[in-house]
Design an enzyme around this catalytic site. Structure first.
Site, PDB file in Angstrom:
ATOM      1  N   HIS A   1       0.685  -9.059   4.684  1.00 50.61           N
ATOM      2  CA  HIS A   1      -0.483  -8.028   4.629  1.00 50.61           C
ATOM      3  C   HIS A   1      -1.282  -8.125   3.004  1.00 50.61           C
ATOM      4  CE1 HIS A   1      -2.077  -4.844   6.619  1.00 50.61           C
ATOM      5  NE2 HIS A   1      -2.839  -4.815   5.808  1.00 50.61           N
TER       6      HIS A   1
ATOM      7  N   ASN B   1      -1.641 -11.540   8.231  1.00 55.73           N
ATOM      8  CA  ASN B   1      -2.467  -9.856   8.638  1.00 55.73           C
ATOM      9  C   ASN B   1      -4.125 -10.519   7.947  1.00 55.73           C
ATOM     10  OD1 ASN B   1      -3.425  -7.134   8.953  1.00 55.73           O
ATOM     11  ND2 ASN B   1      -4.662  -7.035   7.414  1.00 55.73           N
ATOM     12  N   GLU B   2      -4.716 -10.445   8.886  1.00 53.85           N
ATOM     13  CA  GLU B   2      -6.376 -10.607   8.762  1.00 53.85           C
ATOM     14  C   GLU B   2      -6.492 -11.986   8.130  1.00 53.85           C
ATOM     15  OE1 GLU B   2      -8.036  -6.659   7.509  1.00 53.85           O
ATOM     16  OE2 GLU B   2      -7.254  -6.124   9.219  1.00 53.85           O
TER      17      GLU B   2
ATOM     18  N   GLN C   1       0.605  -0.917  -0.319  1.00 57.18           N
ATOM     19  CA  GLN C   1       0.240   0.144  -0.058  1.00 57.18           C
ATOM     20  C   GLN C   1       0.993   1.461   0.220  1.00 57.18           C
ATOM     21  OE1 GLN C   1      -2.741  -1.821   3.042  1.00 57.18           O
ATOM     22  NE2 GLN C   1      -4.533  -0.498   2.394  1.00 57.18           N
TER      23      GLN C   1
HETATM   24  C1  BGC Z   1      -6.075  -3.938   5.604  1.00 53.54           C
HETATM   25  C2  BGC Z   1      -5.331  -3.056   5.862  1.00 53.54           C
HETATM   26  C3  BGC Z   1      -6.583  -1.542   5.153  1.00 53.54           C
HETATM   27  C4  BGC Z   1      -7.611  -1.213   6.372  1.00 53.54           C
HETATM   28  C5  BGC Z   1      -8.248   0.177   5.789  1.00 53.54           C
HETATM   29  C6  BGC Z   1      -7.463  -3.726   7.078  1.00 53.54           C
HETATM   30  O1  BGC Z   1      -8.192  -4.482   7.131  1.00 53.54           O
HETATM   31  O2  BGC Z   1      -5.402  -4.299   7.170  1.00 53.54           O
HETATM   32  O3  BGC Z   1      -4.964  -3.389   4.055  1.00 53.54           O
HETATM   33  O4  BGC Z   1      -5.824  -0.707   4.393  1.00 53.54           O
HETATM   34  O5  BGC Z   1      -8.096  -2.340   6.525  1.00 53.54           O
HETATM   35  O6  BGC Z   1      -9.960  -0.929   4.711  1.00 53.54           O
END
Ligand code: BGC
Length: 415
Positions: free
Chosen positions: A113, A157-158, A19
């Site tokens: 990520h 990440n998530e 990003q």
């Molecule tokens: C993510 C980011 C994203 C942010 C805002 C999160 O779910 O880790 O990469 O930019 O939310 O939407």
């Protein structure tokens, strides 16, 4: 109630490589962004040129008053061909970590990520049983090279984001995706079939979820066996789930599927990274639209900073381990709304601390106005704006306000 935060509390901002770095050309996401008709509004291009400008960026964050920074180490750069680990790129990240230390910032790194090397897709991506081992090998190599400078690490990440966006109706059904010409072209170019193409962000099946959790477990063990001296955890996208009229049973089911299933899986880790943005209201059959009269953010969901307190409490109750807020933020053009959002979210953190919950830090998402995946550069999450023509960064008033809070390690008494 005390407005003071505990000694050693981490005050940071967060970014991810794809990003902000720019030109992440060996990643699956770069390829998808460039296919005509894809879900991505625009390509990521130069990002914020963080790959080259990190010395200036990190110095800015320190000057503002922060004492921590979360960023990701890009797998597609470190291992652009399977089994080939670039020393030069590992050294690049070593310099970034050293720069954080020079400026008094504790660096938290994320190993994955959302973006993966292109080669991973040919062998089945995030649906393949082989992926956890490949990911753990990458984490081990990175830890060997960088571990002495790392302050804390997030593996994935998530991994629950797929389940979340599917349940919110943000993604077309799998069959429809597979028929889209851009999806078919991506699969072909990456050496797989539309049915088997499984990039992280769009790998939403229960099988992919379990592959991701297995990858986390293997990575955790690989990192710990290389070095045991920094905390390791995962990050989760946690919505404050609320039931609308008649929606209690469905809300409970979804709270388990989206949040608690994952929180149970990470019991025993060193911490859990909580990432909260809004609430999710559910009726008997599915998500309810925003409540009339509630302000919306640029993302189309509700301005709901109280979500953070709810999910910290949930993470603490279910996982029973320390919490780090690894992301919390708002996309808005109106920076005064950002300050208000953070202020209310931080009051929630303070409430949790006052109740004895072990919250170790708060990382605002995001340091910069950056590439918001399929939505491109339109949403503005940053504390720092970036001129899209010159890539010059400028701190916003909210950055100065949060930097002062960080420096004081306390919320202003009168706010
Ligand atoms: C993510 C980011 C994203 C942010 C805002 C999160 O779910 O880790 O990469 O930019 O939310 O939407």
């Amino acid at each position: 109630m005390s407005n003071k935060f505990p000694k050693g509390f981490l005050w940071g901002t967060a970014t991810s490589a794809h990003q902000v770095e720019g030109n992440n050309v060996y990643s699956d996401t770069w390829l998808m962004e460039h296919l005509p008709g894809s879900l991505f509004a625009e390509p990521s291009g130069d990002g914020c040129d963080h790959y080259h400008r990190y010395p200036q960026h990190i110095a800015m964050l320190a000057e503002l008053g922060f004492n921590a920074y979360r960023f990701s180490v890009e797998w597609a750069r470190v291992e652009p061909e399977e089994g080939y680990f670039s020393l030069a790129i590992l050294e690049h990240y070593r310099h970034m970590l050293a720069t954080c230390h020079e400026h008094g910032l504790t660096p938290f790194i994320t190993f994955h990520h959302f973006t993966s090397p292109r080669w991973l897709m040919a062998s089945g991506g995030w649906e393949s049983e082989d992926t956890p081992g490949k990911f753990a090998r990458f984490c081990e190599r990175v830890t060997q090279h960088l571990g002495d400078l790392v302050g804390g690490a997030c593996t994935l990440n998530e991994p629950n984001v797929g389940a979340l966006i599917t349940s919110m109706g943000y993604l077309p059904p799998a069959k429809q995706m597979q028929q889209a010409p851009w999806w078919q072209a991506a699969a072909k170019m990456l050496g797989t079939t539309p049915e088997k193409f499984a990039p992280y962000m769009f790998a939403v099946s229960e099988h992919a979820r379990d592959i991701m959790l297995a990858a986390h477990r293997m990575a955790y063990n690989a990192i710990k066996s290389s070095r045991a001296d920094f905390p390791v955890g995962i990050t989760l996208a946690l919505q404050a789930i609320q039931a609308g009229e008649g929606g209690e049973a469905y809300a409970n089911k979804m709270r388990h599927r989206l949040n608690d299933y994952f929180l149970e899986a990470v019991r025993g880790d060193d911490f859990v990274g909580v990432q909260a943005y809004s609430r999710l209201r559910l009726g008997p059959q599915g998500p309810l639209p925003p409540e009339p009269g509630v302000e919306l953010t640029q993302m189309g969901y509700e301005f709901w900073p109280e979500a953070l307190e709810t999910v910290i409490r949930e993470a603490h109750a279910v996982a029973g381990i320390p919490v780090v807020v690894t992301e919390n933020g708002i996309a808005t053009e109106d920076d005064s709304r950002r300050q208000e959002y953070i202020r209310r979210a931080l009051h929630g953190v303070a409430n949790c601390l006052n109740d004895g919950i072990d919250v170790r830090g708060y990382f605002y998402w995001s340091a910069f106005d950056n590439y918001e995946w399929t939505m491109g550069y339109r949403p503005r999450f940053g504390l720092i704006s970036v001129d899209r023509k010159t890539l010059e960064p400028t701190a916003k008033p909210s950055a100065r306000w949060l930097g002062q809070v960080a420096r004081a390690n306390a919320l202003p008494a009168n706010e």
